[in-house]
Every structure is written in C-alpha cells, then in structure tokens.
Design a protein around this motif. Sequence first.
Motif, PDB file in Angstrom:
ATOM      1  N   GLU A 192      -6.811 -26.704 -48.162  1.00  0.00           N
ATOM      2  CA  GLU A 192      -6.184 -27.371 -49.310  1.00  0.00           C
ATOM      3  C   GLU A 192      -5.919 -28.836 -48.999  1.00  0.00           C
ATOM      4  O   GLU A 192      -5.957 -29.693 -49.879  1.00  0.00           O
ATOM      5  N   ASP A 248      -5.019 -22.141 -47.039  1.00  0.00           N
ATOM      6  CA  ASP A 248      -3.898 -22.926 -47.555  1.00  0.00           C
ATOM      7  C   ASP A 248      -2.903 -22.940 -46.413  1.00  0.00           C
ATOM      8  O   ASP A 248      -2.150 -21.986 -46.228  1.00  0.00           O
ATOM      9  N   ASP A 294       1.740 -22.737 -47.799  1.00  0.00           N
ATOM     10  CA  ASP A 294       1.894 -22.379 -49.214  1.00  0.00           C
ATOM     11  C   ASP A 294       3.368 -22.348 -49.593  1.00  0.00           C
ATOM     12  O   ASP A 294       4.179 -21.816 -48.849  1.00  0.00           O
ATOM     13  N   GLY A 295       3.668 -22.937 -50.755  1.00  0.00           N
ATOM     14  CA  GLY A 295       5.062 -22.986 -51.182  1.00  0.00           C
ATOM     15  C   GLY A 295       5.750 -24.245 -50.688  1.00  0.00           C
ATOM     16  O   GLY A 295       6.943 -24.266 -50.430  1.00  0.00           O
ATOM     17  N   ARG A 349      -5.254 -22.291 -56.552  1.00  0.00           N
ATOM     18  CA  ARG A 349      -6.651 -22.562 -56.201  1.00  0.00           C
ATOM     19  C   ARG A 349      -7.406 -21.276 -55.945  1.00  0.00           C
ATOM     20  O   ARG A 349      -6.955 -20.420 -55.173  1.00  0.00           O
ATOM     21  N   GLU A 374      -6.160 -19.485 -52.357  1.00  0.00           N
ATOM     22  CA  GLU A 374      -4.922 -18.833 -52.816  1.00  0.00           C
ATOM     23  C   GLU A 374      -5.274 -17.544 -53.582  1.00  0.00           C
ATOM     24  O   GLU A 374      -4.913 -16.458 -53.155  1.00  0.00           O
TER      25      GLU A 374
HETATM   26 MG   LIG Z   1      -0.453 -22.758 -51.982  1.00  0.00          MG
END
Ligand SMILES: [Mg+2]
Length: 337
Positions: free
Chosen positions: A92, A116, A119-120, A275, A279
């Motif tokens: 990402e 990723d 994430d978050g 994505r 994801e």
């Molecule tokens: Mg993410």
Amino acid sequence: MATSVTLGEFLLGRPGDFQYENTELGRLLNAIRLAGKVVSHEIRRAGLVDITGTIGSTNIQGEEQQKLDIFANEAFINTLTNRDIVCGIVSEENEEPIEIRGSDNRNRNKYVVVMDPLDGSSNIDVNITVGTIFGIYHRVSPIGTPVTTEDFLQSGNNQVAAGFIAYGTSTMMVYTTGNGVNGFTLNPAIGTYYLSHPNIEIPKKGNIYSVNEGGYVHFPQGVKNYIKYCQREEEDRPYRARYVGSMVADVWRTMLQGGIYFYPESTGKPHGKLRLLYECNPLAFLVEQAGGQATNGYERILDIKPTDIHQRMPFFGGEGEMVEKAMQFIAEADGGE
Ligand SMILES: [Mg+2]
Ligand SMILES: O=P(O)(O)OC[C@H]1O[C@](O)(COP(=O)(O)O)[C@@H](O)[C@@H]1O
Ligand SMILES: [Mg+2]
C-alpha cells in the motif's frame, strides 16, 4: 485458550497444507511472523518512543503516511528480501511493485506478496487495534525473468495463502492456505506464537452489523435500506452496531462473533475505500475459509480480476445469510429481484 502447539510445529505438522513445497510456505510465513514481531514490539512502545504521528509525506492513495506505516513497510520488505523467497512485493505504501531479484540476482524465487503493512492507520495514535494484511501468490511469469505487474493482478482465487497480524490486546497471527483458518497468539515473553484459535468458523445467526454510518447519506439506496433493516425492531433485530475503523479488527470480530462488516461505495468514493489486492482479497479468503461470504455487493470478491494494483473495491463480508440479505437489498434498489 492457547494450546501448546507452536506456529512452527503447526506449519511442519500439516504437509498437505500447501500446494507447493511446504518448507517454502514455512519460510514465507516465518518471514512474515518475524517482521510481525518486530512491528509488534515497536507498536507496544508507541507513546514511549517517537513512533506516532505522520512523517509529512503521502502515499499513492493521497493518504498522509504515519511513521508506523513506514516502519512496518520497511520491516516487512527487508525481512522478505533477506529470506530470499519472494520475487516481488506490492505494498500500500509503494506506488510501484517492488522487484526482488534474490541473493543470486537471477529472479529464481516463485512467490509474490501483496501487503498492507499497517492497517487501521487512523487508530495508531489512539491505542486501538491495528494490523498487517498479507496475500501470497505463485508467480505467473517464468522463473528466471523479472517479476511483472501481471504477477500481482491475479484474482483472489489464486492466493496460495493469506492472513493478517493483529496488534491488539495481544498480538495474533491468523492465516489460511485453503485448508481452514487458524489463529495463533504471541507469547511476548518468549517470542513464540501458540495455536489459540484452531479451525475458526463464523457463527451462524450473528447479530452485529459493522459499517461507518457517518457516510450514510452518501451510500447507495440499497445499502441505506439494508442499514435500516438492521436497525428495525423485528425478529432478532435490531442488530448491535460495532465499528473499530481498522478493517483487520472489524473482520476478526466478525469471524469470531458473527455478523457482517461492510465498506460500501458512496457518492464521494465510487469504489469504496478498501483496496482489492491487499485488503479485500486476503480477508475475503479468510472469511470464506471460515464458512462465510465476501462480495462487493454484486459478485464474489475472489472472482474479480484486478486491473490496477491499488484499485479500490466495495466490501461486504461475514456470515453468509447476512451478506446475501445485504445483496438482496442492493439488487432490489437497483430494480432487480
Ligand atoms: Mg488498510
Ligand atoms: O475512517 P473510515 O472511512 O471508516 O475508514 C476506515 C478504514 O480505512 C482503513 O483504515 C484503511 O486502511 P489503512 O489504514 O491501511 O489505509 C481500514 O482499516 C478501515 O476499515
Ligand atoms: Mg495501511
């Protein structure tokens, strides 16, 4: 409650678990396991060391990059490169695919990883669960040649393994190779993952719906109708609303407690936010292997042929009946059956 089976033993104990050379899976997952521990260690010090906040640059998505986004990205890229087992990575945080020629510089590695790394990200500075998401594919380009974009634009059905690491109340690694889903919890004192969640199955008849309702006014009519359905006082409803804002955490809760998690398209985001490559596809593989369903509101996520490495896709994942109900409302609002 964790068993005494470690991730290492689990990997070696299931020879048929991987359609290719099992030790290679072991080396791949070990690299991910190691990088995850490095990131977990850093996250647990967030607030004590200068690792929170942004670094002043944006990624291809136009999002401000957090320091931990970059730290995690480098930790995974370096570990996978050093383990000499992948020929390319899509992240990402990187605009283009990363080619990894291997220690002999002859492009002989067979696997590509999509990831990723963090994430978050919006939850990092507020001490809420974040994660790392990964998907693994066997390359389609000939061994011995440079990796191509086509190696990454494979449909999710072609994943040979996928999973996530959650950095929450504990650090967990959850993955599948197409033979069910298993979760491992890290014992930080000895740095070992133990099997804590064997053969995960999404409970039927869940009563949780999870969506960022702040975007309600911009959602398509069918999605609005489904949210109203979840909130109506009828039968086993209203459902409980839960939303963490970290896809890993919301999907993990859905896999353990049932229900549905969705991130729909909206007027401002015609393809949603999440994505497809790093994801939606890995988490769709997990959800399906746990007995659930994952679609974009119209078709199975894993059947979709990607056209761009950073493309976005609406996501509806969780217990099968609830996902089908959401799709039914969308179809009805579109004027179909
Ligand atoms: Mg993410
Ligand atoms: O704030 P929103 O619009 O609800 O978006 C939350 C979603 O965005 C994400 O944070 C996007 O992932 P990244 O943090 O990796 O960019 C998801 O984890 C989460 O589900
Ligand atoms: Mg991220």
